[in-house]
Design a protein around this motif. Structure first.
Motif, PDB file in Angstrom:
ATOM      1  N   ILE A   3      -5.386  17.829  33.202  1.00 34.45           N
ATOM      2  CA  ILE A   3      -4.179  18.020  32.390  1.00 34.45           C
ATOM      3  C   ILE A   3      -3.881  16.757  31.592  1.00 34.45           C
ATOM      4  O   ILE A   3      -3.600  16.822  30.385  1.00 34.45           O
ATOM      5  N   LEU A   4      -3.967  15.611  32.242  1.00 33.95           N
ATOM      6  CA  LEU A   4      -3.659  14.357  31.556  1.00 33.95           C
ATOM      7  C   LEU A   4      -4.652  14.070  30.445  1.00 33.95           C
ATOM      8  O   LEU A   4      -4.272  13.589  29.368  1.00 33.95           O
ATOM      9  N   GLU A   5      -5.924  14.364  30.681  1.00 34.41           N
ATOM     10  CA  GLU A   5      -6.933  14.150  29.643  1.00 34.41           C
ATOM     11  C   GLU A   5      -6.701  15.069  28.453  1.00 34.41           C
ATOM     12  O   GLU A   5      -6.804  14.643  27.299  1.00 34.41           O
ATOM     13  N   ALA A   6      -6.387  16.339  28.714  1.00 37.78           N
ATOM     14  CA  ALA A   6      -6.119  17.286  27.629  1.00 37.78           C
ATOM     15  C   ALA A   6      -4.877  16.872  26.843  1.00 37.78           C
ATOM     16  O   ALA A   6      -4.861  16.923  25.603  1.00 37.78           O
ATOM     17  N   ALA A   7      -3.847  16.450  27.554  1.00 37.64           N
ATOM     18  CA  ALA A   7      -2.612  16.018  26.887  1.00 37.64           C
ATOM     19  C   ALA A   7      -2.877  14.776  26.035  1.00 37.64           C
ATOM     20  O   ALA A   7      -2.395  14.687  24.897  1.00 37.64           O
ATOM     21  N   LEU A   8      -3.634  13.843  26.568  1.00 39.42           N
ATOM     22  CA  LEU A   8      -3.944  12.624  25.817  1.00 39.42           C
ATOM     23  C   LEU A   8      -4.655  12.965  24.511  1.00 39.42           C
ATOM     24  O   LEU A   8      -4.337  12.417  23.459  1.00 39.42           O
ATOM     25  N   LYS A   9      -5.609  13.878  24.569  1.00 38.53           N
ATOM     26  CA  LYS A   9      -6.318  14.294  23.341  1.00 38.53           C
ATOM     27  C   LYS A   9      -5.344  14.892  22.335  1.00 38.53           C
ATOM     28  O   LYS A   9      -5.412  14.606  21.144  1.00 38.53           O
TER      29      LYS A   9
END
Length: 193
Positions: free
Chosen positions: A2-8
């Motif tokens: 989730i954090l990686e997707a949000a960061l992108k």
């Protein structure tokens, strides 16, 4: 994930233009599943910042173990911080710090970074004492708190430059900002001797 997707998403569209629905769609999960882990986008944003800050300070804290001088730690600290600004400048709310009253979200992020820096700088000052480069009379926590406030003042001034057209993404501008931090840290640590 989730954090990686949000960061992108944050990197591409910014915090304001990113929605929970888009993050869920990128992950191919339902919006309800996303809400199971995070009650709102602001909580995801704070978690992303927390992860980046944690990684940053873990990397520079590892230097403390083997460092032979305060300056060695300073160079590592500035190098990691510069890379964070180059990679994640879009996350740190430049225009928020220009306003008279930053949002509660920016204040929460500011406090998170502030506390992390105090913990790291306190350890750095204790290391400086052990190395004989910081006089014994200085309280590491109080001194670290003062130094973090000085560095934060530089950040706010820099944010005001941003609002006046000083481009954050420009690596030369980031290097200039880091040179100012280097000068402040050098003066500060020389004074602590």
């Amino acid at each position: 994930m989730i954090l990686e997707a949000a960061l992108k998403r944050f990197k591409r569209f910014g915090l304001a233009k990113t929605t929970m629905e888009e993050i869920a769609r990128d992950l191919e999960i339902s919006k309800g599943s996303l809400y199971y882990y995070f009650p709102d986008k602001d909580r995801i944003y704070v978690a992303v910042i927390e992860r980046i800050v944690s990684q940053c300070f873990a990397e520079v804290s590892a230097t403390l173990e083997s460092a032979v001088s305060v300056k060695e730690v300073m160079e590592k600290y500035l190098s990691v911080k510069e890379q964070i600004l180059l990679d994640y400048h879009f996350l740190f709310g430049i225009h928020e710090w220009v306003s008279d009253k930053p949002s509660s979200l920016m204040r929460q992020v500011g406090d998170l970074v502030h506390q992390s820096e105090i913990r790291f700088l306190s350890a750095w000052l204790r290391k400086g004492k052990d190395l004989g480069e910081v006089a014994a009379g200085h309280d590491p926590e109080k001194t670290a708190d003062l130094l973090v406030h000085v560095l934060f003042g530089l950040w706010v001034i820099w944010c005001k430059w941003q609002a006046a057209g000083f481009e954050l993404q420009d690596s030369d501008n980031i290097k200039e900002f880091m040179n100012r931090e280097r000068a402040v840290l050098t003066i500060f640590f020389q004074g602590l001797r």
